[in-house]
Design an enzyme around this catalytic site. Structure first.
Site, PDB file in Angstrom:
ATOM      1  CG  ASP A 101      72.937  12.650 -25.150  1.00 48.39           C
ATOM      2  OD1 ASP A 101      72.948  11.415 -25.111  1.00 48.39           O
ATOM      3  OD2 ASP A 101      71.985  13.340 -24.755  1.00 48.39           O
TER       4      ASP A 101
ATOM      5  CG  HIS B 224      68.520  10.612 -18.495  1.00 48.66           C
ATOM      6  ND1 HIS B 224      68.926  10.075 -19.679  1.00 48.66           N
ATOM      7  CD2 HIS B 224      68.717  11.950 -18.569  1.00 48.66           C
ATOM      8  CE1 HIS B 224      69.320  11.057 -20.471  1.00 48.66           C
ATOM      9  NE2 HIS B 224      69.199  12.203 -19.822  1.00 48.66           N
TER      10      HIS B 224
ATOM     11  CD  GLU C 189      72.272  16.898 -26.101  1.00 51.47           C
ATOM     12  OE1 GLU C 189      72.455  16.331 -25.028  1.00 51.47           O
ATOM     13  OE2 GLU C 189      71.147  17.059 -26.609  1.00 51.47           O
TER      14      GLU C 189
ATOM     15  CB  CYS D 164      73.970  22.063 -19.460  1.00 48.55           C
ATOM     16  SG  CYS D 164      73.402  21.351 -21.000  1.00 48.55           S
TER      17      CYS D 164
END
Ligand code: PEP
Ligand code: MG
Length: 588
Positions: free
Chosen positions: A472, A201, A448, A519
């Site tokens: 993910d 992240h 995910e 996304c």
């Protein structure tokens, strides 16, 4: 001496500047330049904080109970000496005078220099004294923070407003995702870390800010010295320390080329994303904070495909945002998007996104054994029903101001779908009872984990749309920790299993008449645009800065031609090679 280090290219572009070494976990220390006429005041502020701490130590010594262990006064005496030592606050004062760093920054920069000296000492006893100097610095920083609070009326200048200084690049062993929020408001024009993966992240936020960055550069924070000149080559994942003039010149040239290319792409922002054969493609934006919505609009995004709400929850200690505060944040994003859809994802904490400022190292070694498989995302929300319902009510209330969609992270079980929909029904009832307005909203699941693809047909019975979180999905399909640089070479979006799962999700959702988008980072990487279009994808969500680069590929694409290449790509053991030949991929 010039050296070159390699890590993972996570955010494109070139940054050139002086290295600022910051200890992990100290990125929240304010970094700003002090105006020339304030330098004396700033040095005085530093000295005052030192004197306050020295007085605290002196008082502790004076009031030491007679039965205290004998080591204690000796230790405090050492701390008192360190606080007054010229090599800490004295030299930090020079950083203020010469570099115009604010007191906190100067002090933490000097701590880094001293900490290295201690690390290099042969004598173990002396090496361990590093902890003492860290503790003393913490105390002086705390005194400075109290002083800054008392002076709250005199807000420091906004970092980027202070021009004329040399560009600075942050070098740290690790940066926690929560600290990236500080980074957004800091003076730094790029960063390098020792650890981290391409889709950690920290890396994602760097990309969203369009800041050149290299992560996973292993020894960077040990080999780079405070104040070294460094070049970050964000395309190659390289860091050049103290480059020779000819190399520097080449990078300055590339930096200018990059700016020209960006300006050229920016002109596409208002062009509708339609392929040569007339297919309309929705290019939406991923945002982390409501204020990012303005960047989304500026990029030409036609909506927000992913609002990562967890960033509102970070660095808050026990004081998590309540319903009203969240509602204000969501409404701000919805209003800023001016009628365009906003997909709000419920909080996705856990894994490499802890609520508080933990680094990856702390997470792995001091917390759960495997946070990526732990209580994260929708699992965490369902385990905190009060908090979850607050968030659902806040999102529903924001829906009265525009077009809102609700998205649930990491759904793997049908029971999670059922429980969420029940919680949503209860939240609606509570709003009706309270006489509060909301609109009906579409509810979607993130795909995910491979299990979600395997039970997709059942999931589609419960949801209006799905959004594929490739970051993910790759992590869980290939069993590769996305934040771990040691296995980063195995993190492969082109793996046939990954390509197959994505294609299957897109075709089955489309056949069921449900919306489907991507996304994860693949959506914003122009290398994958043609492939995703060939699979039938018509909705992408990415960092705002990527929108025009992906749009350029969309404008040149003919999906009737792309689709003919898909069967051989899906059947191949080497999908990347086949796709490169079929699609003339950018950068290939
Ligand atoms: C993903 O996993 O692809 C995704 C978009 O969610 P996040 O990166 O926030 O985990
Ligand atoms: Mg995810």
């Amino acid at each position: 001496m010039s050296i070159q280090l390699f890590g993972l290219a996570v955010s494109r572009g070139v940054a050139i500047g002086r290295a600022v070494l910051v200890a992990s976990g100290r990125i929240d220390v304010a970094h700003y330049f002090v105006a020339l006429d304030q330098i004396d005041n700033e040095v005085t502020r530093l000295h005052n904080a030192r004197d306050v701490v020295a007085a605290e130590f002196a008082a502790l010594l004076r009031d030491m109970p007679s039965d205290a262990p004998p080591e204690l006064p000796a230790l405090i005496d050492v701390h008192l000496m360190l606080a007054q030592d010229e090599s800490l606050t004295g030299t930090a004062g020079q950083w203020v005078r010469e570099r115009h760093y604010n007191a906190e920054w100067a002090l933490s920069a000097q701590l880094e220099v001293l900490a290295r000296h201690f690390d290099e000492m042969d004598d173990e006893y002396l090496r361990e004294r590093k902890t003492d100097i860290e503790q003393v610095t913490e105390r002086i920083l705390a005194a400075l923070a109290r002083d800054a609070k008392a002076d709250a009326g005199l807000a420091p200048p906004r970092p980027r407003d202070v021009g004329g200084e040399e560009p600075l690049i942050l070098v740290a062993s690790d940066i926690a995702p929560a600290d990236m929020l500080h980074f957004k408001r800091s003076v730094f024009t790029g960063f390098v870390t020792d650890v981290g993966g391409r889709t950690s992240h920290t890396a994602i936020v760097a990309r969203s800010m369009d800041i050149p960055a290299v992560v996973g550069a292993r020894e960077a924070s040990r080999l780079i010295r405070q104040d070294d000149w460094i070049v970050i080559d964000g395309d190659a994942g390289a860091v050049i320390v103290n480059p020779p003039p000819i190399v520097l010149e080449e990078y300055r040239f590339r930096q200018r080329q990059g700016e020209l290319e960006r300006a050229r792409l920016h002109r596409l922002r208002h062009t509708p994303a339609v392929t040569l054969d007339g297919q309309i493609v929705a290019l939406e934006a991923n945002i982390e904070l409501p204020e990012d919505a303005a960047t989304a609009i500026d990029s030409g995004a036609v909506g927000v495909g992913l609002f990562r709400t967890e960033f509102l929850f970070m660095n808050r200690g026990q004081d998590l945002p309540g319903e009203d505060e969240q509602f204000e944040a969501y409404r701000a994003a919805v209003l800023a998007m001016n009628g365009l859809p906003v997909t709000i994802r419920t909080v996705d904490v856990g894994a490499d996104k802890p609520l508080d400022r933990l680094t990856l190292h702390e997470l792995r070694h001091e917390h759960t054994l495997n946070p990526a498989l732990g209580l994260r995302a929708i699992r965490w929300s369902l385990s905190e029903p009060t908090m979850f319902r607050q968030q659902l009510r806040a999102i529903l209330r924001a829906s009265a101001y525009g077009k809102v969609r609700l998205l649930l992270p990491m759904v793997a079980h049908l029971s999670e779908a059922r429980m969420t929909l029940e919680a949503l029904a209860r939240a609606k009832q509570q709003l009706r009872d309270a006489g509060r307005a909301y609109n009906d909203i579409e509810v979607g699941a993130m795909i995910e984990v491979p299990a979600a693809v395997l039970i997709l047909d059942s999931l589609l019975n419960h949801f209006d749309f799905v959004s594929i979180g490739t970051n993910d999905l790759i992590q869980y399909t290939l069993a590769i920790d996305r934040a771990d640089e040691q296995v980063a070479h195995l993190y492969d979006p082109w793996h046939p299993a990954v390509i197959g799962l994505i294609a299957s999700t897109i075709s089955r959702a489309t056949a069921a008449g449900k919306g489907v988008s991507v996304c994860g980072e693949m959506a914003g990487d122009p290398v994958f645009t043609a492939l995703l279009l060939s699979m039938g994808l018509r909705s992408f969500s990415m960092h705002p800065r990527q929108v025009t680069a992906v749009k350029q590929i969309v404008l040149r694409a003919d999906t009737r031609r792309l689709i003919t290449a898909l069967p051989s790509i899906l059947a191949s053991e080497e999908p990347q090679r086949i796709a490169a030949a079929a699609f003339a991929l950018p950068g290939e």
